[in-house]
Design a protein around this motif. Sequence first.
Motif, PDB file in Angstrom:
ATOM      1  N   TYR A   1      15.756 -36.788  28.673  1.00 43.12           N
ATOM      2  CA  TYR A   1      15.669 -36.513  27.233  1.00 43.12           C
ATOM      3  C   TYR A   1      15.145 -35.099  26.974  1.00 43.12           C
ATOM      4  O   TYR A   1      15.675 -34.362  26.142  1.00 43.12           O
ATOM      5  N   GLY A   2      14.110 -34.716  27.726  1.00 45.89           N
ATOM      6  CA  GLY A   2      13.467 -33.432  27.488  1.00 45.89           C
ATOM      7  C   GLY A   2      14.346 -32.238  27.760  1.00 45.89           C
ATOM      8  O   GLY A   2      14.147 -31.168  27.177  1.00 45.89           O
ATOM      9  N   VAL A   3      15.342 -32.389  28.644  1.00 42.96           N
ATOM     10  CA  VAL A   3      16.225 -31.273  28.967  1.00 42.96           C
ATOM     11  C   VAL A   3      16.938 -30.782  27.716  1.00 42.96           C
ATOM     12  O   VAL A   3      17.055 -29.572  27.468  1.00 42.96           O
ATOM     13  N   ILE A   4      17.408 -31.727  26.906  1.00 42.92           N
ATOM     14  CA  ILE A   4      18.102 -31.360  25.669  1.00 42.92           C
ATOM     15  C   ILE A   4      17.107 -31.094  24.547  1.00 42.92           C
ATOM     16  O   ILE A   4      17.230 -30.113  23.807  1.00 42.92           O
ATOM     17  N   ALA A   5      16.095 -31.946  24.441  1.00 41.84           N
ATOM     18  CA  ALA A   5      15.115 -31.802  23.357  1.00 41.84           C
ATOM     19  C   ALA A   5      14.413 -30.451  23.421  1.00 41.84           C
ATOM     20  O   ALA A   5      14.138 -29.819  22.384  1.00 41.84           O
ATOM     21  N   ASN A   6      14.123 -29.984  24.635  1.00 42.85           N
ATOM     22  CA  ASN A   6      13.380 -28.732  24.790  1.00 42.85           C
ATOM     23  C   ASN A   6      14.179 -27.487  24.431  1.00 42.85           C
ATOM     24  O   ASN A   6      13.608 -26.404  24.288  1.00 42.85           O
ATOM     25  N   THR A   7      15.487 -27.645  24.257  1.00 39.90           N
ATOM     26  CA  THR A   7      16.259 -26.508  23.756  1.00 39.90           C
ATOM     27  C   THR A   7      15.933 -26.250  22.291  1.00 39.90           C
ATOM     28  O   THR A   7      16.117 -25.141  21.796  1.00 39.90           O
TER      29      THR A   7
END
Length: 306
Positions: free
Chosen positions: A101-107
């Motif tokens: 989840y964080g890979v996309i959210a952190n963008t």
Amino acid sequence: MDTKDLKDIQNEVLKKSKIIDTVIFIIWVIIMFLLYKKGINLQAFFFITVFIMAIRMFIKYIFLNKQITEFNNGFKNKYVLSSLNKIFTDLKYFPDKGLDYGVIANTRMMDMGDRYSSNDYFEGKYKNVNVKQADVHIEEEQQTTDSDGHTTTTWVTIFEGKWMIFDFNKTFTANVQVSQKGFGNSRVNNWGEKNKYKKVEMEDAEFNKMFRIYAQNEHDAFYILTPSLMEKIKNLARTVSGKLLLCFINNELHIGLYNYKDSFEHSVYKKIDEEKINDDISKEIKIITNFVDELDLDNSLFRREV
């Protein structure tokens, strides 16, 4: 697992499914007949039918899920893995796992909704470019209240498709987002950012018409989005099925392809046609490799240190 094993599982699933359907249909007919005798109205008929269909789905899940899972895993190991190995080096493929989840959210460039799922993750190298890809499904919870005060909760898809991550062949200091008009759920989050995103107009009027461009630094937007690259992005947008979101962030290129598709899937109820299966998988892989080929991501001529 070979093709014969997959077909054997299919036949077993189809046989059990037909038995379940027949039994449920007989029960439905009996119940409808008894209720008809009592003067059932159309509304009751509808709700009872929906209830019985829900029971049918639950029974199928209980009795068939294990074999369907076995079929899906066997299919992906037999066909998908072998196809990926022909194109990518240093391949790692995890059908049941996805992008965190964080890979996309952190963008901070994508609306993450209220429910997130991902699968069919793989990573490898194509033309010496690091590639990561997974299917992603993001949903938003929506609640509506009728005139009687009854609240209904529904889940609305706000993204379904591929999320791909590539090495980018230029080093940059600020992030840039390119969102195709119609994508709908991109965003730029300025909270706590030192370099806030600003809307940028490029010199290419057609590109501005097709995309919304936001950048933390206008200079980097023009450095990254050269006339040549913008032309290539426009061509990809015209040929690919779905809407594109391109996020140039941390010297990588994230691409979200919103096409409502789940890659590398084959229904257990669908006939196994090896030629068509291999052709379909090749087309799915071609979508990914096209971004490397068309955007010339393996060209490191312009890479610079900052």
